[in-house]
Design an enzyme around this catalytic site. Structure first.
Site, mmCIF file in Angstrom:
data_model
loop_
_atom_site.group_PDB
_atom_site.id
_atom_site.type_symbol
_atom_site.label_atom_id
_atom_site.label_comp_id
_atom_site.label_asym_id
_atom_site.label_seq_id
_atom_site.Cartn_x
_atom_site.Cartn_y
_atom_site.Cartn_z
ATOM 1 N N GLY A 1 22.686 9.246 -34.850
ATOM 2 C CA GLY A 1 22.411 7.824 -34.744
ATOM 3 C C GLY A 1 21.425 7.409 -35.990
ATOM 4 C CG LEU B 1 24.809 5.067 -36.472
ATOM 5 C CD1 LEU B 1 26.148 4.400 -35.900
ATOM 6 C CD2 LEU B 1 25.418 6.229 -36.876
ATOM 7 C CG HIS B 2 22.806 5.483 -43.323
ATOM 8 N ND1 HIS B 2 23.979 6.153 -43.904
ATOM 9 C CD2 HIS B 2 21.927 6.598 -43.196
ATOM 10 C CE1 HIS B 2 23.619 7.490 -44.030
ATOM 11 N NE2 HIS B 2 22.679 7.951 -43.413
ATOM 12 C CG HIS C 1 25.968 7.746 -40.091
ATOM 13 N ND1 HIS C 1 24.610 7.047 -40.346
ATOM 14 C CD2 HIS C 1 25.660 8.925 -40.055
ATOM 15 C CE1 HIS C 1 23.574 8.065 -40.195
ATOM 16 N NE2 HIS C 1 24.199 9.262 -40.003
ATOM 17 C CG ASP D 1 23.343 16.232 -44.542
ATOM 18 O OD1 ASP D 1 21.981 16.272 -45.069
ATOM 19 O OD2 ASP D 1 23.749 15.470 -43.844
ATOM 20 C CD GLN E 1 25.397 18.987 -41.223
ATOM 21 O OE1 GLN E 1 24.454 19.204 -40.538
ATOM 22 N NE2 GLN E 1 25.732 17.609 -41.410
HETATM 23 O O1 PAF Z 1 24.222 15.643 -39.911
HETATM 24 C C1 PAF Z 1 23.952 15.391 -39.000
HETATM 25 O O2 PAF Z 1 23.564 14.319 -38.516
HETATM 26 C C2 PAF Z 1 23.747 16.589 -37.802
HETATM 27 O O3 PAF Z 1 23.346 17.592 -38.378
HETATM 28 C C3 PAF Z 1 24.961 16.754 -36.939
HETATM 29 C C4 PAF Z 1 26.109 17.330 -37.800
HETATM 30 C C5 PAF Z 1 25.404 15.411 -36.283
HETATM 31 C C6 PAF Z 1 24.694 17.852 -35.930
HETATM 32 O O4 PAF Z 1 23.598 17.634 -35.202
#
Ligand code: PAF
Length: 271
Positions: free
Chosen positions: A22, A24-25, A28, A141, A144
């Site tokens: 959430g 959001l920007h 996203h 990220d 990630q």
């Molecule tokens: O990048 C994010 O916003 C979070 O790490 C994710 C991938 C939604 C998991 O909670």
């Protein structure tokens, strides 16, 4: 969510998932656009995942604005917002965790113990509920992204992992929901992070290949910002995050706010 996803899938419709926390920007929303282009159904999940925050991190004060998010996603034409309550994601007794190892261990993994275990667990659960064909993550990220790709490969999850470029403010600062924590002086200082990355990219474009020299350029640029405390600046391979490579990754504290950013020096610099 699972019932809706099963209905869509049995009607032969492809599903794209944009997992978010959430607040959001435009970063996203660019992922939502990419999902829209490639899928018939677009689902955005909004879940501030408690298990990916450390005990001294910002879970409680993480920015939340579900009404604004819903307006933005409505305008973007998404088909569903999946916003599960914490108790539905982690009912009492929930004890299963997904640990990726390897790529999840250095840098962010070391700085934030348990973080990637929390991310891998929630992403696995979101995939189980939404059953997406493709899922969309931001390059900001970068580690990630590498962790999720490894997770999908190792557990044969059958989800296409798509990566959207980092969206930046005009002064180069990478968009992040955490930027709202910065006061005006910190916000100005934060531009030093992307400036350091760009300096290294220019040197790389001019032929500099010594990783220690490139790393020093970044460190020197950040040393010029008294409000920025560098945690790490490294040049790593984007798949392993341990072997040396051309992905420059930075984590730094600007005041109390921890920011990360990265740039692949071997690719043409943005803007
Ligand atoms: O990048 C994010 O916003 C979070 O790490 C994710 C991938 C939604 C998991 O909670």
């Amino acid at each position: 969510m699972l019932e809706a996803s099963r209905r869509w899938r049995s009607a032969g419709r492809s599903i794209g998932l944009v997992p978010t926390m959430g607040a959001l920007h435009a970063g996203h929303l660019s992922l939502v656009d990419a999902a829209r282009r490639e899928n018939e159904i677009v689902v955005v999940s909004i879940f501030v995942n408690p298990i990916q925050f450390g005990p001294n991190e910002d879970f409680e004060r993480y920015p939340r604005d579900p009404e604004r998010d819903a307006v933005l996603l409505g305008e973007a034409g998404v088909d569903a917002i999946y916003e599960p309550p914490i108790a539905a994601m982690y009912p009492p007794g929930a004890s299963t965790r997904v640990r990726v190892g390897g790529v999840a261990e250095p840098l962010e993994g070391k700085a934030r113990p348990g973080h990637f275990e929390g991310v891998a667990t929630v992403v696995t659960k979101l995939f189980a509920a939404v059953q997406p064909d493709r899922a969309y993550f931001g390059q900001k990220d970068a580690q990630q992204v590498a962790v999720v790709k490894r997770l999908v490969r190792d557990l044969d999850l059958g989800v296409g992992v798509r990566v959207g470029e980092t969206v930046r403010e005009p002064d180069g600062v990478a968009l992040s929901s955490r930027n709202v924590y910065l006061d005006p002086a910190e916000r100005r200082a934060a531009a030093g992070i992307s400036a350091g990355l760009l300096q290294a990219a220019s040197a790389y474009a001019a032929g500099e290949r010594r990783l220690d020299v490139l790393r020093e350029l970044i460190r020197a640029r950040l040393a010029a910002e008294p409000l920025v405390q560098l945690e790490y600046a490294e040049l790593v391979d984007p798949d392993t995050f341990s072997a040396p490579g051309t992905l420059a990754v930075i984590a730094a504290r600007v005041g109390k706010t921890r920011l990360i950013d990265n740039l692949d020096l071997s690719k043409p610099a943005p803007g």
